[in-house]
Design an enzyme around this catalytic site. Structure first.
Site, short mmCIF file in Angstrom:
data_model
loop_
_atom_site.label_atom_id
_atom_site.label_comp_id
_atom_site.label_asym_id
_atom_site.label_seq_id
_atom_site.Cartn_x
_atom_site.Cartn_y
_atom_site.Cartn_z
N THR A 373 48.41 31.84 30.39
CA THR A 373 49.60 31.87 31.22
C THR A 373 50.51 30.86 30.54
O THR A 373 50.09 30.17 29.63
CB THR A 373 49.19 31.45 32.65
OG1 THR A 373 48.31 32.43 33.19
CG2 THR A 373 50.33 31.21 33.59
N ASP A 415 43.00 40.27 38.60
CA ASP A 415 43.02 39.14 39.54
C ASP A 415 42.70 39.57 40.98
O ASP A 415 42.59 38.73 41.87
CB ASP A 415 44.37 38.42 39.50
CG ASP A 415 44.40 37.31 38.45
OD1 ASP A 415 43.36 37.06 37.81
OD2 ASP A 415 45.46 36.69 38.26
N SER A 444 46.85 34.47 42.89
CA SER A 444 47.10 33.72 41.65
C SER A 444 46.77 32.24 41.86
O SER A 444 46.67 31.76 43.00
CB SER A 444 48.57 33.87 41.28
OG SER A 444 48.91 33.00 40.23
N SER A 445 46.64 31.54 40.75
CA SER A 445 46.49 30.07 40.81
C SER A 445 47.70 29.35 40.25
O SER A 445 47.70 28.12 40.16
CB SER A 445 45.27 29.63 40.00
OG SER A 445 44.10 30.13 40.57
N1 GLY Z 1 46.48 35.31 36.00
C1 GLY Z 1 46.39 33.93 36.23
C2 GLY Z 1 46.91 33.50 37.57
O1 GLY Z 1 47.70 34.22 38.14
O2 GLY Z 1 46.55 32.47 38.08
#
Ligand code: GLY
Length: 567
Positions: A373, A415, A444-445
């Site tokens: 990311t 996810d 998401s994180s």
């Molecule tokens: N795909 C990583 C996140 O959305 O945290």
């Protein structure tokens, strides 16, 4: 004594490393910090041409789609947090959504089990991209520049080309087997004769330049309608994907109120669901506020133990409760509870100073999230602050490109929780808040975060790193607030990660190429299962010192290409 000496040597190396690699870059008017110097320069160019931080954030994001294709994107999604000069704060959610034809069990085989990797591979793993809708919403509501202006740097970079950095050339070469499976991707990441690029070679992207020119002329409609949308939907049809022109035309970015916390008088503004980042971050800060961290000592055993136990509890709540707010109507009440001081007090009472708890795998586990990311931070002369974290999910996403469009597609469907009802110790989670449903956003994180003091933004911070993102952002805030480190040192400091399950404490093994002197024996004596891991996150941060003019920008020395640019 030996331990203290080693610690002194490593601390000196680490401070020198922080200063040498990436800053701090001081500036009086504005600052952009991102994963590539040309993307930071793109944002800076817009600021110097009279754009505000929102315009610069969009220009930086578009430029990252050209120069940082692992995560910079047109074909992915993300989040933006804004603290405006007039004191207002808001967030934009442009997370991908599941296509209308998506179903909860779409990645299961005839035996009812998840087909390994199917939710992360190829065109069927692609969520409806949100980035361009998010940038459009940002420009219309808060920008002063047009699509035509903010696209200029990215169009030029794609058309004229960029010299490949060693890191980029190496990544392209490492993934050549993936590129060979998708001719449209091979046309970008390999030379016409199929060989790989070398560092320093000029890398041009004419298809991407054409797509960006459509955005330049038509804005959002240049992506979600017309030739780009038709080519994307046609590629989906040809390769077993689900996204249709209707899915694209109906995608909407959403403006949401930020999550707000208060940590020792510092205001925390972060991302609400469908990110889990803001919720978990504020929950952890609330627990830690009940302790005198500086008295414990930075990265001492008692500090690391408390941090780990705090992470364990917040990540258990994350797995249990969080998902898309549209699909989980009671979620805002749940988030209010999780981020309350009362909840923190309750959890804090369960932390024993002399022993690690045990994460209970019978309860819940959770899905894989990729570390790939990217985050960037922007501030302008008026004090508008913008932080963006956006992603393709895996590095280079699904590693597929629709014919002629020049950009990679995400594999964000991975996810979601892929197998309804199946939660086990291998890492599968099947709980309902994050199951696939048409139109739903996957959890998401990503945790773009702004810290304010007396109403002024004083710290802009975020990182890539899947679930480690939340803990990375937490530690940069603690390093700054509790341990009063200067920004570069706070960003460079060695980090740790615990995410409830698997029940292990992961410590960065190296800092500035030297082993980190973690108090591993003491931690193991307290009952922690310790593992040494690689670099955790790549923070792009900006700091404003209270009572002083100007900004400091710091790009994480863990990222060889990252750079701050200011004026
Ligand atoms: N795909 C990583 C996140 O959305 O945290």
């Amino acid at each position: 004594m030996r331990f203290i000496l080693l610690q002194l040597v490593v601390t000196a190396c680490w401070a020198a490393w922080a200063a040498r690699a990436n800053g701090p870059v001081p500036s009086t008017h504005g600052q952009v910090v991102s994963a590539h110097p040309l993307a930071s320069q793109a944002g800076l160019q817009i600021l110097q041409a009279g754009g505000n931080a929102i315009d610069a954030a969009v220009a930086t994001g578009l430029a990252l789609a050209v120069v940082h294709p692992a995560a910079g994107n047109l074909g992915g999604g993300g989040f933006m947090v804004l603290a405006l000069k007039d004191g207002r704060a808001t967030t934009l959610d442009f997370r991908e959504t599941a296509p209308a034809a998506a179903r909860a069990g779409m990645y299961l085989g005839a035996d009812g089990q998840l087909v390994p990797s199917s939710n992360h591979e190829g065109f069927r793993a692609v969520g409806i991209p949100g980035t361009i809708a998010g940038f459009d919403l940002a420009l219309r509501r808060y920008g002063v520049k047009s699509w035509s202006e903010v696209t200029q740097p990215a169009v030029r970079l794609a058309r004229e080309g960029i010299p490949l950095t060693p890191a980029l050339a190496q990544e392209f070469a490492q993934l050549q087997a993936d590129w060979r499976r998708n001719p449209a991707a091979a046309a970008i990441f390999l030379k016409p004769d199929g060989s790989t690029f070398a560092a320093g070679e000029l890398w041009r992207q004419p298809d991407l330049a054409r797509t960006l020119t459509r955005l330049q002329n038509k804005g959002r409609d240049g992506f979600y309608r017309g030739p780009v949308a038709r080519a994307l939907a046609a590629a989906m049809k040809d390769h077993g994907g689900l996204i249709t022109t209707r899915d694209l035309a109906t995608y909407a970015a959403i403006e949401r109120a930020p999550l707000r916390g208060n940590y020792r008088g510092w205001e925390i503004l972060s991302m609400p669901p469908p990110s889990s980042g803001g919720t978990a971050l504020i929950e952890m800060l609330n627990i830690l506020e009940r302790h005198d961290l500086s008295a414990l000592g930075h990265n001492s055993a008692p500090y690391l133990h408390l941090l780990t136990e705090t992470m364990r509890r917040a990540f258990a709540d994350r797995a249990r409760f969080l998902g898309d707010p549209e699909a989980n109507p009671s979620l805002s009440a749940t988030v209010a509870r999780l981020t309350s001081k009362e909840h923190a007090a309750r959890l804090d009472r369960t932390i024993r100073p002399d022993a690690a708890a045990v994460s209970d795998p019978i309860r819940l586990n959770e899905a894989y999230e990729s570390p790939e990311t990217t985050h960037y931070s922007v501030i302008d002369a008026a004090g508008n602050a913008v932080v963006v974290t956006y992603t393709l999910e895996n590095s280079y996403g699904a590693r597929v490109v629709p014919d002629g469009l020049g950009f990679l597609l995400n594999n964000e469907m991975g996810d979601f929780n892929p197998q309804p009802g199946r939660t086990d110790a291998t890492g599968l989670i099947g709980t309902s808040p994050n199951l696939i449903r048409p139109g739903r956003r996957m959890l998401s994180s990503m945790s773009p975060t702004i810290v304010r003091r007396d109403g002024q933004p004083v710290l802009l911070v975020g990182s890539p790193g899947g679930r480690t993102i939340i803990n990375t952002v937490l530690q940069v805030i603690l390093n700054t607030v509790d341990f009063r480190m200067d920004l570069s040192t706070a960003v460079a400091a060695p980090r740790l990660h615990h995410q409830w399950l698997p029940d292990e404490l992961v410590l960065e093994s190296l800092t500035a190429g030297q082993p980190v002197p973690w108090p591993r024996v003491e931690l193991e004596r307290l009952g922690h299962r310790v593992r040494l891991g690689g670099a955790q996150g790549r923070v792009m941060a900006i700091q404003r010192l209270p009572g002083q003019e100007g900004y400091l920008g710091a790009a994480d020395p863990r990222d060889p290409d990252a750079a701050a640019a200011g004026y």
